[in-house]
Design an enzyme around this catalytic site. Sequence first.
Site, mmCIF file in Angstrom:
data_model
loop_
_atom_site.group_PDB
_atom_site.id
_atom_site.type_symbol
_atom_site.label_atom_id
_atom_site.label_comp_id
_atom_site.label_asym_id
_atom_site.label_seq_id
_atom_site.Cartn_x
_atom_site.Cartn_y
_atom_site.Cartn_z
ATOM 1 C CG ASN A 193 38.240 45.170 46.569
ATOM 2 O OD1 ASN A 193 37.326 45.363 45.773
ATOM 3 N ND2 ASN A 193 38.679 43.954 46.868
ATOM 4 C CG HIS A 243 39.984 38.396 43.461
ATOM 5 N ND1 HIS A 243 38.865 38.078 42.737
ATOM 6 C CD2 HIS A 243 39.594 39.351 44.348
ATOM 7 C CE1 HIS A 243 37.842 38.798 43.160
ATOM 8 N NE2 HIS A 243 38.259 39.572 44.139
ATOM 9 C CE1 TYR A 252 37.226 43.434 42.541
ATOM 10 C CE2 TYR A 252 37.416 41.675 40.926
ATOM 11 C CZ TYR A 252 36.890 42.165 42.100
ATOM 12 O OH TYR A 252 36.011 41.405 42.824
#
Length: 727
Positions: A193, A243, A252
Amino acid sequence: MHRPSRRAFLRLGGVSAAGALGALVPAEVAYTPDDTFIRLRRRWLEVTAGPAARPYPELGRAAARYRDSMAPGRTSLWPDQRFPSFVATPRRLRTMAHAYALEGTGLTGDASLAAAVATGVDHYRRHVYAAGAEPAGNWWHWEIGVPKALLDAAVLIGPHLSERRSADLRDAVDHFVPARRFSDYSGTSTAANRVDLCVVLLLRAILGSDHGRAELAASALSPVFRLVSEGDGFYRDGSFIQHTHVPYQGAYGVTLLSGLATLFAVLRGSPWEVVDQNVFDMVERSFAPFVRDGACMDLVRGRGVGRRPFGDHEKGREIAAAILLLGESASAAERARWQALVKGWAARSTYRPTAFHARLSAVLADDAVPAAPEPSGHRLLPMSARAVHRRPGWCAALSMASYRIGHYEHGNGENLRGWHTGSGMLYWWAEGHGDQYSDSFWSTVDPYRLPGTTVSARRLPDGAGEGWGDTCPPGRWVGGATDGTYAIAGQHLNGLESTMEAFKSWIFLDDAIVCLGAGITGADGTPVETIVDNRRTAAALTSGPGWAHLEGHGGYVLRDGGLPRTSRERRTGGGAARDYVTLWLDHGLDPRAAGYVYLLLPGASQEATRARAADAGWVRVLANTARLQAVHVPSLGITAAGFWNAGSAGGLTASAPCAVLVRELAGGTATLTVSDPRCDLDELAVTWDRPIAALLDGDALLDGSTLRFGRLADQEGASKTVTVRLR
């Protein structure tokens, strides 16, 4: 490799492009970026849009359809995509921008197309992505998905987006992704992210010629490169977690690798060049172990495993593309290794998409680049409860759960029945079966009978347990010991929302995996089963005393001379129907201390399977209890033991819970490998009843026949190997 022409560069170059484009530049443009950002725009096109994933004429036809069907209204930009349309609408605009910027699309430099993109971006910005709007729903759309697509489109059409519209878009991005977002490395601003957010920030900087934001985009990457010991990021053993609890190289992780490769390439030679190269080490430590013949293994793909058939191959190609792009910023030696690695994946892949990424196409066409063969060896990643074993002709991978790694991840309505993927799921591939888990496996397989797992038959609701991977069981002893060739892995298993408990071990060898289970208990009022295998096939199954063989796949040997229960069925799901052959062991209703021993023989013939079943001495089971599981394989000189508690077996005595793998070698030497799966040992003593003459190599103290190891807790479950000379 296709690269944008000088004319395409000029289209992106602000004032310098005005003369080249003439009337194509709107009259109100006052676009004067400095030379630094002109170069960044050019580099952005070359890096991200140039190596297209599909043929350019097809891209042009898609863009033309989108342009011609655009109908701006209060509730949509296209009639079939009502707002907010967080995904489809921004992606269509980006596709149109790519068709404008790239050569060979049939719409290269088309003024009406660029004007349509500018109109669409501004319309979407006014009706959905407006500064001051309340970011309802998933934060990701507002901070990453939407701004990345809109900014990409805006950068690619250059001066066709007027300064007023550009400023309005920048204001909207600043509202949802303010600079203060990068001051704290936590929550939704970590690992992949954070890289995505930095890409958004760099595009925002390029669009507005903003030196400060460009500097922040580069500097905010720093935490991503640091190794972590908990939470999101890369671990010393090569694990990658997102996560908090989910191994995620295949989703990811792909995003992170692709984003970093892009940022390295775009910023190279600029004032903000990225110099931290720790991610280069992770190409071969973290990503390559989980790619086989071009497909990324599902055990590191989180909730995305069932999105569509052959998604594992699609992610494998994304990893390959990211590695090749990152290679352009790496050393010559790394670049050569990675190109050979990727070429080998592509050469062995049975998945044939209609188009290739241009960088991959270039490598495939280059006779000077060899295709690296499938490697051989074992990789155990204790921090993510994962293992991959490769031997000539076959490969296996193990997915476990622990107090730090969830049983499974569900979220956004995805993977709602992945409950038991962390209950010791054992994937394996032999020659000719590379697509075993690719072709609609997840939509059609019985979710209570995943191969290798031990599970309670208790029915679970869709999405059982907390979302986003927060389904960690209490078991701490999860991991094992490996010398890089062979391994013992183990899992103290607690069932998901179940009273079921089991102690499971796997010993990974040359042509077999020895599978042990002990202490299997349950009080759910339901049966407990161990799934020997569940193959997506209609192949013939034959059996004899203590063995079963699946034609064209491999063999199974039960050491008690019995046979597994079997079924053959055609299952449907997701619009597909697939055949399955299932073999399982029934431990009965609410078992007490049940167990099992069986051998999996990937790729073995029926003759080889029958012969192994007849060879009772090939493997000796030294112990199979809830305190200790151990085997001895005389032909390999291997003794492997999982000490759930301190104890003794096969001449080995351990002072504390640990994993031990002993391998006797030619010439009177042996290796002894240990690990601390619980990560809590200040010291460990392992005594072997063989007389040891000397410690030849390794970090331990020799005291007679006892090897004493220092603080293993700091090793994060990693193995330590010592070499000794025997008397």
